[in-house]
Scaffold this active site. Structure first.
Site, PDB file in Angstrom:
ATOM      1  N   THR A 169       0.878  -1.165   0.000  1.00  0.00           N
ATOM      2  CA  THR A 169       0.000   0.000   0.000  1.00  0.00           C
ATOM      3  C   THR A 169       0.919   1.221   0.000  1.00  0.00           C
ATOM      4  OG1 THR A 169      -1.682  -1.167   1.248  1.00  0.00           O
ATOM      5  CG2 THR A 169      -1.577   1.214   1.586  1.00  0.00           C
ATOM      6  N   ARG A 197     -13.107  -7.445  -2.025  1.00  0.00           N
ATOM      7  CA  ARG A 197     -12.479  -7.378  -0.703  1.00  0.00           C
ATOM      8  C   ARG A 197     -11.991  -5.973  -0.435  1.00  0.00           C
ATOM      9  NH1 ARG A 197      -7.034  -5.789   1.050  1.00  0.00           N
ATOM     10  NH2 ARG A 197      -6.589  -6.800   3.040  1.00  0.00           N
ATOM     11  N   GLY A 199      -9.857  -3.702   2.369  1.00  0.00           N
ATOM     12  CA  GLY A 199      -8.939  -3.817   3.498  1.00  0.00           C
ATOM     13  C   GLY A 199      -9.057  -2.609   4.402  1.00  0.00           C
ATOM     14  N   ASP A 200      -7.978  -2.309   5.087  1.00  0.00           N
ATOM     15  CA  ASP A 200      -8.001  -1.197   6.033  1.00  0.00           C
ATOM     16  C   ASP A 200      -7.891   0.157   5.363  1.00  0.00           C
ATOM     17  OD1 ASP A 200      -4.726  -0.278   6.598  1.00  0.00           O
ATOM     18  OD2 ASP A 200      -5.220  -2.035   5.386  1.00  0.00           O
ATOM     19  N   THR A 220       0.126   0.730   6.787  1.00  0.00           N
ATOM     20  CA  THR A 220       0.305  -0.306   5.783  1.00  0.00           C
ATOM     21  C   THR A 220       0.568  -1.609   6.521  1.00  0.00           C
ATOM     22  OG1 THR A 220       1.797  -1.125   4.042  1.00  0.00           O
ATOM     23  CG2 THR A 220       2.724   0.464   5.581  1.00  0.00           C
ATOM     24  N   GLY A 223      -3.912  -5.884   6.228  1.00  0.00           N
ATOM     25  CA  GLY A 223      -5.132  -5.092   6.332  1.00  0.00           C
ATOM     26  C   GLY A 223      -6.121  -5.586   7.370  1.00  0.00           C
TER      27      GLY A 223
END
Lengths: 309, 303
Positions: A169, A197, A199-200, A220, A223
């Site tokens: 990321t 999907r 992620g964070d 980073t 996630g």
């Protein structure tokens, strides 16, 4: 009040063959973002410029060069946040956009919402004049090969999910000469992720957070682990309790490791210009621009210094 | 330690003619959730059951009865979180399924991910046998009328639903589900499925489910904020009030939460004028709608 910009290009076991390009990439992005600050631009403008530079660089898993989902497609997530107003913009699972961070900013500035996803995000992009780019232009040779290689893994190996899979990321945090902080994070997500999907990265408080009262963070790493501990907010809660940005980041990452066995990294900046680049993975490509100095690093405890010309 | 289930049906103005049925809905959901606990189920089972009930009811903006987006379609968001593992499951902008909260739980339990959106969420639903339902079955006369009114900028709101619980083992959990903001842009995602905003659960501090103006809740990560206060020693009630006060002072926004700690202390707090809520603990059903109300009924009265 001197401005500071910090960028990261992902916390993971960056292989030697990508190391130089990764460090060059974050340094270039840091320089680009810092020029904005030097010219009196806002922290928000600076983080956007830095992250755009990283998105355009195929070495990183964001925008161009993003990793592919299980169907071989590119789905992108991004977030940007303004510490002065707590305004935020985010997109998840958006397709065929070269600079998701700019789209996230458009969500923040041109709608009354914070997050748009999927087709809705793409419709919005079209409505405000973002051009779509064909998937092929976003997919690098490297990622296409990796996707083909990992297709054979998918049915088996989910252990060590954390450490072996790429988490590159990208992100940036900054404080400008007015003391305003901002952050931005952008990603293609986990390689071979399920369709849709998220992620964070685009989740406020997890992949990023910015608040003039405490600071700005971009995260980073794994996630799903970052989501469990709302990592960005956790770091800033330690800062609010009086910890330095470095200690706050360290404490939070340590907690994530102990509580949920997750590894990652974070860049953090305080409203007074203190900054930190911290990680619990093997490596994290990062760079920081401050005054006339450009700092950068890759391996733990590494801090190289050069002139910012 | 006393197990408890607390539910809310949205921090919004409930029209007079729906007040009774709304209160009845949250009471019924709380009791169903509590029954799950009594039968040995976990707090996660209990919150999912409570929210499923409210999703199935046409009187709440979740599942059936969801508000419509600007195109007149239903897009739903949901989250579940397990305080023991900090695991969560979220879905956003999911269409044509009856129970988004169940799909959210499946994301958590059957994938290595925590959040699926839009077509990906639907694809996953199909892969695990979640039946597709018609758009029509989720749309009510009321939500359609609401949509038409809001096209004329009437700006009324309809609520999210949620629940928190703690079971006999001291495990906490939360669940939140919504149709989102009336006439929202297509693909708009609010606080509900965002960990730390629409909900958060941690065995070390407690669980929260939030409602109100989604974007505002996100900007202060309301659920996580309340739990930070509890980690620092505040009670569930004081922490919830601090969170809501911050929401108001920093952003001028109003909202509501239900909060529980691992010892079974609980609260329902809201800065709006109304929030239908109910809690079931021991032999007592607690509930209210208007600010300041706290009614009690013994379960044994019911039978």
């Amino acid at each position: 009040m001197s401005a500071v910009l910090v960028v990261h290009g992902g916390a993971w076991a960056i292989p030697d063959e990508l190391a130089e390009a990764s460090v060059d990439g974050v340094k270039t992005a840091a320089r680009k973002g810092f020029v904005v600050l030097r010219n009196g631009g806002s922290a928000l403008d600076a983080v956007e410029a830095a992250v755009k530079s990283l998105e355009d660089n195929t070495v990183f898993n964001a925008g161009h060069g993003a990793t592919l989902n299980i169907d071989g497609e590119v789905e992108l997530d991004a977030i940007i946040m303004d510490g002065r107003t707590l305004n935020c913009g985010a997109v998840s699972s958006v397709k065929n956009i070269a600079n998701p961070v700019s789209l996230a900013r458009a969500v923040m500035e041109k709608t009354s919402h914070i997050m748009l996803t999927g087709k809705g995000a793409n419709l919005f992009a079209e409505s405000v004049g973002f051009s779509t780019v064909p998937t092929d232009t976003l997919v690098s040779e490297f990622e296409r090969k990796e996707w083909e290689r990992h297709k054979t893994y998918v049915t088996g190996v989910l252990e060590d999910f954390n450490t072996q899979w790429a988490h590159d990321t990208v992100g940036a945090v900054a404080v400008d000469s007015s003391g305003n902080v901002a952050c931005a994070t952008s990603t293609g997500g986990i390689r071979n992720k399920m369709v849709g999907r998220v992620g964070d990265s685009p989740v406020i408080g997890c992949g990023a957070y910015a608040d003039n009262f405490s600071g700005a963070v971009s995260c980073t790493g794994h996630g799903e682990s970052i989501l469990k501990v709302t990592l960005a907010k956790l770091i800033l809660s330690h800062v609010e309790q009086g910890e330095s940005v470095a200690d706050a980041s360290q404490l939070a990452l340590q907690y994530m490791g102990e509580r949920v066995q997750g590894a990652g990294g974070a860049i953090t900046v305080s409203p007074s210009g203190k900054w930190a680049a911290t990680f619990t993975t093997q490596r994290m490509a990062w760079a920081a621009a401050e005054n006339d100095v450009l700092w950068s690093g890759l391996d733990p405890n590494e801090r190289k210094k050069e002139n910012l010309n | 330690m006393m197990p408890v289930v607390v539910v809310h049906g949205g921090a919004v103005q409930v029209p007079e003619e729906r007040a009774e049925i709304t209160i009845s809905g949250v009471c019924s959901a709380a009791r169903s959730g509590y029954l799950v606990l009594e039968e040995g189920g976990s707090s996660l089972d209990a919150v999912v059951e409570a929210v499923v009930q409210m999703e199935n009811s046409p009187y709440f903006s979740a599942g059936c009865g969801s508000v419509l987006n600007v195109k007149g379609e239903v897009e739903m968001d949901a989250i579940v979180m397990d305080g023991k593992t900090l695991g969560s499951g979220s879905v956003s902008a999911v269409r044509d399924i009856a129970n988004p909260v169940q799909l959210a739980r499946l994301v958590m339990e059957k994938t290595s991910h925590a959040f699926l959106t839009a077509e990906g969420a639907s694809k996953f639903a199909r892969s695990v046998g979640v039946p597709e339902v018609s758009q029509e079955s989720l749309i009510t006369e009321y939500s359609r009328m609401f949509w038409k009114k809001n096209l004329l900028m009437s700006r009324e709101k309809m609520g999210t639903v949620g629940a928190v619980a703690v079971d006999k083992d001291g495990n906490v959990a939360c669940a939140t589900s919504t149709g989102g903001m009336p006439n929202k842009m297509e693909g708009r995602v609010g606080d509900t499925p965002c960990v730390g905003s629409g909900g958060y659960a941690d065995n070390q501090s407690g669980a929260v489910s939030a409602t109100g103006h989604g974007e505002a809740n996100m900007r202060v990560t309301l659920s996580r904020l309340i739990l930070f206060h509890m980690e620092q020693g505040q009670s569930a009630e004081a922490a919830s009030d601090l969170g809501l006060a911050y929401l108001k002072s920093r952003l001028g926004a109003l909202g509501g939460v239900v909060t529980v700690d691992p010892q079974g202390n609980w609260t329902s707090r809201f800065s709006t004028q109304q929030m239908p809520w109910a809690a079931a603990q021991n032999d007592t059903l607690h509930y209210g709608l208007n600010s300041g109300e706290h009614f009690r009924r013994s379960f044994s009265e019911q039978h």
